[in-house]
Write an enzyme that holds these catalytic residues in place. Sequence first.
Site, mmCIF file in Angstrom:
data_model
loop_
_atom_site.group_PDB
_atom_site.id
_atom_site.type_symbol
_atom_site.label_atom_id
_atom_site.label_comp_id
_atom_site.label_asym_id
_atom_site.label_seq_id
_atom_site.Cartn_x
_atom_site.Cartn_y
_atom_site.Cartn_z
ATOM 1 N N CYS A 47 4.085 -24.369 -43.151
ATOM 2 C CA CYS A 47 2.646 -24.777 -43.110
ATOM 3 C C CYS A 47 1.711 -24.418 -43.973
ATOM 4 O O CYS A 47 0.937 -25.238 -44.490
ATOM 5 C CB CYS A 47 2.138 -24.822 -41.628
ATOM 6 S SG CYS A 47 2.000 -23.362 -40.762
ATOM 7 N N TYR A 70 -0.993 -18.697 -33.033
ATOM 8 C CA TYR A 70 -1.771 -19.748 -32.336
ATOM 9 C C TYR A 70 -1.168 -20.080 -31.057
ATOM 10 O O TYR A 70 -1.837 -20.073 -29.794
ATOM 11 C CB TYR A 70 -2.236 -21.139 -33.046
ATOM 12 C CG TYR A 70 -2.587 -22.037 -31.818
ATOM 13 C CD1 TYR A 70 -3.639 -22.202 -31.505
ATOM 14 C CD2 TYR A 70 -1.675 -23.057 -31.744
ATOM 15 C CE1 TYR A 70 -4.000 -23.107 -30.408
ATOM 16 C CE2 TYR A 70 -1.920 -24.163 -30.800
ATOM 17 C CZ TYR A 70 -3.167 -24.126 -30.414
ATOM 18 O OH TYR A 70 -3.632 -25.301 -29.387
ATOM 19 N N SER A 89 -7.628 -18.918 -27.773
ATOM 20 C CA SER A 89 -6.753 -18.698 -28.770
ATOM 21 C C SER A 89 -6.883 -17.506 -29.754
ATOM 22 O O SER A 89 -6.149 -16.849 -30.451
ATOM 23 C CB SER A 89 -6.108 -19.819 -29.597
ATOM 24 O OG SER A 89 -7.252 -20.719 -30.088
ATOM 25 N N ASN A 135 13.133 -27.423 -26.986
ATOM 26 C CA ASN A 135 11.883 -27.059 -27.334
ATOM 27 C C ASN A 135 12.233 -26.832 -29.083
ATOM 28 O O ASN A 135 13.044 -26.301 -29.583
ATOM 29 C CB ASN A 135 11.463 -25.428 -27.214
ATOM 30 C CG ASN A 135 10.284 -25.218 -28.065
ATOM 31 O OD1 ASN A 135 10.033 -23.829 -28.144
ATOM 32 N ND2 ASN A 135 9.565 -26.052 -28.551
ATOM 33 N N GLY A 136 11.642 -27.376 -29.758
ATOM 34 C CA GLY A 136 11.694 -27.534 -31.369
ATOM 35 C C GLY A 136 12.011 -28.955 -31.748
ATOM 36 O O GLY A 136 11.873 -29.993 -31.076
ATOM 37 N N GLY A 178 2.937 -27.201 -23.363
ATOM 38 C CA GLY A 178 3.426 -28.619 -23.044
ATOM 39 C C GLY A 178 2.580 -29.041 -21.750
ATOM 40 O O GLY A 178 2.747 -28.786 -20.720
ATOM 41 N N CYS A 219 9.024 -18.678 -36.365
ATOM 42 C CA CYS A 219 7.729 -19.645 -36.657
ATOM 43 C C CYS A 219 6.658 -18.534 -36.560
ATOM 44 O O CYS A 219 6.436 -18.247 -35.616
ATOM 45 C CB CYS A 219 7.679 -20.765 -35.851
ATOM 46 S SG CYS A 219 5.874 -21.558 -35.966
ATOM 47 N N ASP A 279 -11.604 -17.859 -35.840
ATOM 48 C CA ASP A 279 -10.776 -18.786 -35.195
ATOM 49 C C ASP A 279 -9.322 -18.435 -35.819
ATOM 50 O O ASP A 279 -9.258 -17.910 -36.726
ATOM 51 C CB ASP A 279 -11.135 -20.316 -35.633
ATOM 52 C CG ASP A 279 -10.703 -20.914 -34.477
ATOM 53 O OD1 ASP A 279 -9.786 -20.912 -33.632
ATOM 54 O OD2 ASP A 279 -11.141 -22.477 -34.521
ATOM 55 N N CYS A 322 9.416 -18.447 -40.985
ATOM 56 C CA CYS A 322 9.003 -19.647 -41.772
ATOM 57 C C CYS A 322 7.357 -19.795 -41.761
ATOM 58 O O CYS A 322 6.831 -19.689 -40.870
ATOM 59 C CB CYS A 322 9.400 -20.723 -40.850
ATOM 60 S SG CYS A 322 8.908 -22.517 -41.384
ATOM 61 N N CYS A 343 7.123 -27.509 -26.697
ATOM 62 C CA CYS A 343 7.546 -27.653 -25.445
ATOM 63 C C CYS A 343 7.739 -26.275 -25.007
ATOM 64 O O CYS A 343 7.911 -25.237 -25.614
ATOM 65 C CB CYS A 343 8.825 -28.408 -25.529
ATOM 66 S SG CYS A 343 8.677 -30.028 -25.898
HETATM 67 P P1 AMP Z 1 -8.954 -28.453 -36.250
HETATM 68 O O1 AMP Z 1 -10.294 -29.249 -35.597
HETATM 69 O O2 AMP Z 1 -8.204 -29.440 -36.240
HETATM 70 O O3 AMP Z 1 -9.275 -27.681 -37.093
HETATM 71 O O4 AMP Z 1 -8.555 -27.594 -34.962
HETATM 72 C C1 AMP Z 1 -8.589 -26.356 -34.959
HETATM 73 C C2 AMP Z 1 -8.412 -25.461 -33.580
HETATM 74 O O5 AMP Z 1 -7.209 -26.186 -33.014
HETATM 75 C C3 AMP Z 1 -8.040 -24.124 -33.571
HETATM 76 O O6 AMP Z 1 -9.102 -23.617 -32.642
HETATM 77 C C4 AMP Z 1 -6.765 -23.736 -33.288
HETATM 78 O O7 AMP Z 1 -6.912 -22.861 -31.932
HETATM 79 C C5 AMP Z 1 -6.255 -25.159 -32.465
HETATM 80 N N1 AMP Z 1 -4.970 -25.579 -32.998
HETATM 81 C C6 AMP Z 1 -4.264 -25.101 -33.960
HETATM 82 N N2 AMP Z 1 -3.173 -25.688 -34.095
HETATM 83 C C7 AMP Z 1 -3.202 -26.577 -32.996
HETATM 84 C C8 AMP Z 1 -1.951 -27.395 -32.593
HETATM 85 N N3 AMP Z 1 -1.033 -27.560 -33.083
HETATM 86 N N4 AMP Z 1 -2.264 -28.168 -31.341
HETATM 87 C C9 AMP Z 1 -3.607 -28.220 -30.847
HETATM 88 N N5 AMP Z 1 -4.426 -27.217 -31.055
HETATM 89 C C10 AMP Z 1 -4.342 -26.504 -32.269
#
Ligand code: AMP
Length: 486
Positions: free
Chosen positions: A463, A270, A311, A130-131, A55, A264, A373, A460, A29
């Site tokens: 993940c 990202y 990103s 947020n959180g 968000g 975090c 990426d 943190c 958020c």
């Molecule tokens: P995936 O296909 O699930 O591996 O998506 C990876 C992509 O999603 C990467 O290019 C990230 O930039 C983006 N990403 C990473 N974390 C998130 C998140 N929490 N919510 C939405 N997109 C994300």
Amino acid sequence: MGSEDVRRHGRKLVSRRLPVAEKSLREECGVFAVSGDEAAAELAFLGLYALQHRGQESAGIVSVDNGGNARIHKGMGLVAEAIQAEHIAGLPGHVAIGHARYSTAGESELANAQPALVRYRDGTLALAHNGNLTNAVELRNRLVAEGAIFQSTMDSEVIVHLIARSQLSEPDEQVSEALNQVEGAFSLAILLNDTIYAARDPRGFRPLVLGRRDSAIFVASETCALDLIEAEYIRDIEPGEVLKIKDGKIESLPRLTPTVPAACVFELIYFARPDSNIWGCSVDAARRAFGRQLAREHPADADAVFSVPDSSNSAALGYAEASGLPLELALIRNHYIGRTFIQPLQTDRDFKVRVKYNPVREIIDGKRLVMVDDSLVRGTTSRGLVSMIREAGAKEIHFRISSPPIRFPCFYGIDMPTKEELLASERSVEEIRDYLGVDSIGYLSMEGLIDSVKEYGPFCDACFTGNYPAPLTDLERGHVLSSSCC
Ligand code: AMP
């Protein structure tokens, strides 16, 4: 339990696979608050507009006028869809808090949009959070047993009840008492009549900054929101800090019980905007440093580097700089995919990826390319992209990821799938390479990540490591966690 014990315990909990959804809670958020400007709602709208990336499900604003009257508007969708000029005109006052909420699925409804607004014995109480709280279900069960009636499934609503049901007479004490009972991640703007309380949990998982313009004070999730309204950044609100903001004055309340901070690191990888500065660190500079380190750890014999926009743009720049390879714009992203996204007639797996990205064939054809990426979550986007880049004629694809393998869900407010759905949770790097169909793959190491930004930690990294710094009380007690908690 000491903080090391808590971390080890959390890891064991998730690995033991308790009979609950090991799902992260979708509570990414953006929070924004204004104190002391007659255009408070309009400024809150602009602040939220700049925090849109945090968000996209719903947005809302609560304002308070000089007579102490509180008004609210909330709507579904992007900030500009949810809040329009006529809504802002209906929100007069010099104080406002705003919220933009993220959710990709699940309980996407207006009742869960924030701010939450109630009237209690001391007046108006509103909250933007947020959180994710990690003991919200536990607290909620207790409050319901005591007679509380909840209006949403949001974890944040427990804070509203804890304040409203406090036996203490002073609002400052009510807020402190409530915040000392909740665990997990919270960056908050609370409105009590025309006073704003801004607070961060003792580990400081999520960012929250303070700003000023003339005599008005602002609270924002990220500095990019201050930039848009030309407010000056004062400083970060520190982990465990609770501030009371009224009439241009900022007063510190007693700190929440101190512990080791755990910002975090995924915000830097990202989530936050690259033009923001969080924890004293430029997000763009952090990402470039990750990219440079990635190039040192995983060089590639290639013709060019490209990013998966947007990103990973900064990380790809860093990779190009350290490797000496040219940076190309090989993928173009469509930025205009809103919530009202056309239901695709095409049902093939890669359609969603094609809607969002298109390759520039002239750059790709016949080339050996490094694709950068920022993270690999489920792997669906990357897999689709790889087949797209191959079809566009790439000779070789060397995939580089500017973060370590994500193996564990997040319980502190980043939307991540269950452990089973995480590509790297049970697979080796070689298996991932094979699954994605790339010629080589390289993840940034844990040491490389942390060393690049060590002066801004501690972080943190749950993940990646499964070391959860804050207790996972609800998970431990077997409470079923839903997409928006409680
Ligand atoms: P995936 O296909 O699930 O591996 O998506 C990876 C992509 O999603 C990467 O290019 C990230 O930039 C983006 N990403 C990473 N974390 C998130 C998140 N929490 N919510 C939405 N997109 C994300």
